[in-house]
Scaffold this motif. Structure first.
Motif, PDB file in Angstrom:
ATOM      1  N   GLU A 125       0.858  -1.170   0.124  1.00 50.53           N
ATOM      2  CA  GLU A 125      -0.180  -0.065   0.085  1.00 50.53           C
ATOM      3  C   GLU A 125       0.835   1.280  -0.104  1.00 50.53           C
ATOM      4  OE1 GLU A 125      -0.368  -2.667   1.942  1.00 50.53           O
ATOM      5  OE2 GLU A 125      -2.527  -3.417   1.384  1.00 50.53           O
ATOM      6  N   ALA A 126       1.959   1.272   0.600  1.00 50.67           N
ATOM      7  CA  ALA A 126       2.716   2.393   0.705  1.00 50.67           C
ATOM      8  C   ALA A 126       3.533   2.573  -0.667  1.00 50.67           C
ATOM      9  CB  ALA A 126       3.974   2.118   1.699  1.00 50.67           C
ATOM     10  N   ALA A 127       3.828   1.518  -1.213  1.00 50.47           N
ATOM     11  CA  ALA A 127       4.333   1.587  -2.854  1.00 50.47           C
ATOM     12  C   ALA A 127       3.236   2.403  -3.607  1.00 50.47           C
ATOM     13  CB  ALA A 127       4.693   0.339  -3.024  1.00 50.47           C
ATOM     14  N   ALA A 128       2.152   1.892  -3.397  1.00 50.13           N
ATOM     15  CA  ALA A 128       0.953   2.656  -4.087  1.00 50.13           C
ATOM     16  C   ALA A 128       0.627   3.908  -4.032  1.00 50.13           C
ATOM     17  CB  ALA A 128      -0.303   1.782  -4.016  1.00 50.13           C
ATOM     18  N   TRP A 132       1.517   7.319  -6.234  1.00 53.04           N
ATOM     19  CA  TRP A 132       0.498   8.186  -6.464  1.00 53.04           C
ATOM     20  C   TRP A 132       1.128   9.768  -6.577  1.00 53.04           C
ATOM     21  CZ3 TRP A 132      -1.133  11.543  -2.595  1.00 53.04           C
ATOM     22  CH2 TRP A 132      -2.103  12.616  -2.944  1.00 53.04           C
ATOM     23  N   VAL A 133       2.223   9.773  -5.473  1.00 49.28           N
ATOM     24  CA  VAL A 133       2.702  11.010  -5.487  1.00 49.28           C
ATOM     25  C   VAL A 133       3.697  11.400  -6.457  1.00 49.28           C
ATOM     26  CG1 VAL A 133       4.558  12.370  -4.072  1.00 49.28           C
ATOM     27  CG2 VAL A 133       2.855  11.050  -2.757  1.00 49.28           C
ATOM     28  N   SER A 135       2.918  10.309  -9.735  1.00 48.05           N
ATOM     29  CA  SER A 135       2.186  10.716 -10.830  1.00 48.05           C
ATOM     30  C   SER A 135       1.589  12.098 -10.531  1.00 48.05           C
ATOM     31  CB  SER A 135       0.997  10.047 -10.701  1.00 48.05           C
ATOM     32  OG  SER A 135       0.130  10.442 -11.636  1.00 48.05           O
ATOM     33  N   ARG A 136       1.153  12.519  -9.451  1.00 46.84           N
ATOM     34  CA  ARG A 136       0.388  13.751  -9.022  1.00 46.84           C
ATOM     35  C   ARG A 136       1.393  14.984  -8.918  1.00 46.84           C
ATOM     36  NH1 ARG A 136      -2.849  10.143 -11.235  1.00 46.84           N
ATOM     37  NH2 ARG A 136      -5.103  10.350 -10.461  1.00 46.84           N
ATOM     38  N   PHE A 137       2.587  14.788  -8.054  1.00 49.41           N
ATOM     39  CA  PHE A 137       3.231  15.903  -8.021  1.00 49.41           C
ATOM     40  C   PHE A 137       4.626  15.784  -8.475  1.00 49.41           C
ATOM     41  CE2 PHE A 137       0.153  14.917  -4.506  1.00 49.41           C
ATOM     42  CZ  PHE A 137      -0.301  16.339  -4.362  1.00 49.41           C
ATOM     43  N   GLY A 138       5.051  14.811  -9.077  1.00 51.60           N
ATOM     44  CA  GLY A 138       6.312  14.691 -10.004  1.00 51.60           C
ATOM     45  C   GLY A 138       7.621  14.524  -9.095  1.00 51.60           C
ATOM     46  N   LEU A 139       7.238  13.891  -7.778  1.00 54.06           N
ATOM     47  CA  LEU A 139       8.458  13.833  -6.891  1.00 54.06           C
ATOM     48  C   LEU A 139       8.793  12.301  -6.790  1.00 54.06           C
ATOM     49  CD1 LEU A 139       7.894  16.151  -4.094  1.00 54.06           C
ATOM     50  CD2 LEU A 139       9.091  16.789  -6.249  1.00 54.06           C
ATOM     51  N   LEU A 140       9.963  11.941  -7.257  1.00 54.91           N
ATOM     52  CA  LEU A 140      10.158  10.383  -7.370  1.00 54.91           C
ATOM     53  C   LEU A 140      10.662  10.015  -5.578  1.00 54.91           C
ATOM     54  CD1 LEU A 140      12.455  10.369 -10.556  1.00 54.91           C
ATOM     55  CD2 LEU A 140       9.994   9.900 -10.234  1.00 54.91           C
ATOM     56  N   ALA A 141      10.117   8.649  -5.534  1.00 61.94           N
ATOM     57  CA  ALA A 141      10.444   7.981  -4.609  1.00 61.94           C
ATOM     58  C   ALA A 141      11.907   7.770  -4.459  1.00 61.94           C
ATOM     59  CB  ALA A 141       9.485   6.461  -4.583  1.00 61.94           C
ATOM     60  N   ARG A 142      12.438   8.018  -3.151  1.00 57.04           N
ATOM     61  CA  ARG A 142      13.842   7.787  -3.062  1.00 57.04           C
ATOM     62  C   ARG A 142      14.211   6.461  -2.112  1.00 57.04           C
ATOM     63  NH1 ARG A 142      16.481   9.602  -6.490  1.00 57.04           N
ATOM     64  NH2 ARG A 142      18.344  10.156  -5.318  1.00 57.04           N
ATOM     65  N   TYR A 143      13.134   5.934  -1.494  1.00 55.11           N
ATOM     66  CA  TYR A 143      13.359   4.947  -0.543  1.00 55.11           C
ATOM     67  C   TYR A 143      12.102   3.821  -0.537  1.00 55.11           C
ATOM     68  CZ  TYR A 143      15.483   1.953   3.237  1.00 55.11           C
ATOM     69  OH  TYR A 143      15.806   1.097   3.983  1.00 55.11           O
ATOM     70  N   HIS A 144      12.322   2.607  -0.825  1.00 54.68           N
ATOM     71  CA  HIS A 144      11.218   1.823  -0.561  1.00 54.68           C
ATOM     72  C   HIS A 144      11.757   0.262  -0.133  1.00 54.68           C
ATOM     73  CE1 HIS A 144       7.171   0.489  -0.462  1.00 54.68           C
ATOM     74  NE2 HIS A 144       7.608  -0.767  -1.070  1.00 54.68           N
ATOM     75  N   VAL A 145      11.929  -0.015   1.004  1.00 53.18           N
ATOM     76  CA  VAL A 145      12.682  -1.193   1.562  1.00 53.18           C
ATOM     77  C   VAL A 145      14.185  -0.777   1.224  1.00 53.18           C
ATOM     78  CG1 VAL A 145      13.086  -3.590   1.212  1.00 53.18           C
ATOM     79  CG2 VAL A 145      10.953  -2.475   0.960  1.00 53.18           C
ATOM     80  N   ASP A 178      -6.759  11.520  -4.961  1.00 49.33           N
ATOM     81  CA  ASP A 178      -6.884  12.785  -5.103  1.00 49.33           C
ATOM     82  C   ASP A 178      -7.900  13.598  -4.365  1.00 49.33           C
ATOM     83  OD1 ASP A 178      -5.117  12.139  -7.342  1.00 49.33           O
ATOM     84  OD2 ASP A 178      -6.431  11.916  -8.883  1.00 49.33           O
ATOM     85  N   LEU A 179      -8.899  12.895  -4.082  1.00 38.60           N
ATOM     86  CA  LEU A 179     -10.116  13.372  -3.514  1.00 38.60           C
ATOM     87  C   LEU A 179      -9.751  13.592  -2.007  1.00 38.60           C
ATOM     88  CD1 LEU A 179     -12.803  15.018  -3.691  1.00 38.60           C
ATOM     89  CD2 LEU A 179     -13.859  12.479  -3.687  1.00 38.60           C
ATOM     90  N   LEU A 180      -9.075  12.632  -1.410  1.00 41.52           N
ATOM     91  CA  LEU A 180      -8.819  12.730  -0.120  1.00 41.52           C
ATOM     92  C   LEU A 180      -7.907  13.911   0.114  1.00 41.52           C
ATOM     93  CD1 LEU A 180      -8.671  11.297   2.654  1.00 41.52           C
ATOM     94  CD2 LEU A 180      -6.569  10.122   1.831  1.00 41.52           C
ATOM     95  N   TYR A 181      -6.793  14.146  -0.896  1.00 46.58           N
ATOM     96  CA  TYR A 181      -5.961  15.152  -0.806  1.00 46.58           C
ATOM     97  C   TYR A 181      -6.635  16.747  -0.816  1.00 46.58           C
ATOM     98  CZ  TYR A 181      -2.349  18.794  -1.734  1.00 46.58           C
ATOM     99  OH  TYR A 181      -1.661  19.683  -1.706  1.00 46.58           O
ATOM    100  N   ALA A 182      -7.425  16.502  -1.700  1.00 45.36           N
ATOM    101  CA  ALA A 182      -8.526  18.091  -1.843  1.00 45.36           C
ATOM    102  C   ALA A 182      -9.258  18.125  -0.721  1.00 45.36           C
ATOM    103  CB  ALA A 182      -9.272  17.710  -2.998  1.00 45.36           C
ATOM    104  N   TYR A 183      -9.746  17.160  -0.153  1.00 52.38           N
ATOM    105  CA  TYR A 183     -10.466  17.071   1.439  1.00 52.38           C
ATOM    106  C   TYR A 183      -9.594  17.511   2.495  1.00 52.38           C
ATOM    107  CZ  TYR A 183     -13.120  15.809   5.425  1.00 52.38           C
ATOM    108  OH  TYR A 183     -13.567  15.790   6.678  1.00 52.38           O
TER     109      TYR A 183
END
Length: 286
Positions: A125-128, A132-133, A135-145, A178-183
């Protein structure tokens, strides 16, 4: 929610600021789906002088929801209306109506993904969420495991597989987020109008695991944070998660979600999910 920061030199005292570094090109994408490009929203200047962010088209697509929220004075009722709208809009209670079948992913919803992040920031879920970040904000993941530095390395391939698995078979999960962030942004504007920053804390075990862009002095540095991070509003809680405490002023616009926005739905009432990029932080140890 946390009180707004009043006196933090990095964000309020602009008279003696040096040139703010930009986020490195290898940590961002050239395109995104929000109101500012990644090189701006990921830079230190944005931390110092943030402006609101919007994901393209979300407020317009869900205008009916926000019109309802506008006339409701009680935060608890707004939360109830939001969860009811999400359930109806994305068929969360009856996923078969959205064409989903099978038992494994029927209940993969925005709430399940947020819970998954809280339990394991290196999980599926964290990878998802990190995807999403991206895709929407254009900042790449720098760490996952493990550190993500090269798309040809095994660490990145494992991340990409987990990211895809986290989104597979869900009902428009990215649109739900997207909608959660907007809320979230709507609620901050309602509850704390005019607040630009929150003073938040993060406990870490080894500072060297973070990407240090600049050492300002013994207690202050500029770090490149992962594209999504957990912070807390209380320093005492941060003490539980590491030997070092990172303290920083987080732009409200970079808060994806705070658990207290949906009372009773999630644990961790003082946890904040924060979009990364460059941050000037204060370092302390205990």
């Amino acid at each position: 929610m946390a009180e707004p920061t009043k006196h933090h030199k990095a964000c309020e005292d602009t008279d003696n600021e040096t040139a703010a570094p930009s986020i490195p090109a290898h940590a961002r994408q050239s395109i995104n789906h929000c109101s500012l490009p990644a090189d701006i929203l990921g830079g230190l200047e944005y931390q110092r002088h943030p402006i609101p962010l919007e994901i393209d088209g979300v407020r317009e697509l869900h205008a009916q929801l926000f019109e309802r929220l506008d006339i409701e004075g009680a935060a608890e009722e707004r939360a109830r209306q939001f969860t009811a709208y999400m359930s109806a809009c994305f068929s969360l209670e009856h996923p078969e109506e959205a064409g989903l079948s099978g038992r494994k992913r029927r209940h993969a919803t925005y709430l399940r993904v947020i819970r998954g992040w809280s339990f394991d920031s290196d999980g599926r879920e964290a990878a998802a969420l990190k995807g999403w970040v991206e895709s929407r904000f254009g900042l790449l993941a720098r760490y996952h495991v493990d550190a993500l530095r090269d798309e040809d390395e095994d660490a990145y391939r494992h991340y990409a597989q987990a990211r895809a698995a986290g989104l597979y078979g869900t009902n428009a999960m990215e649109a739900q987020l997207d909608l959660l962030y907007a809320y979230t942004q709507y609620e901050f504007a309602r509850r704390q109008p005019g607040t630009r920053h929150l003073r938040l804390y993060r406990g870490v075990s080894r500072v060297r695991e973070h990407e240090i862009v600049a050492r300002l002095d013994r207690r202050h540095a500029v770090l490149l944070l992962n594209n999504l991070n957990s912070f807390t509003a209380t320093r005492e809680r941060a003490d539980e998660f590491g030997d070092y405490i990172l303290s920083t002023d987080v732009p409200v616009a970079k808060v994806v979600f705070s658990s207290d926005l949906l009372p009773g739905k999630l644990q961790g009432e003082d946890e904040y999910m924060v979009i990364g990029g460059l941050y000037e932080v204060e370092l302390a140890w205990h």
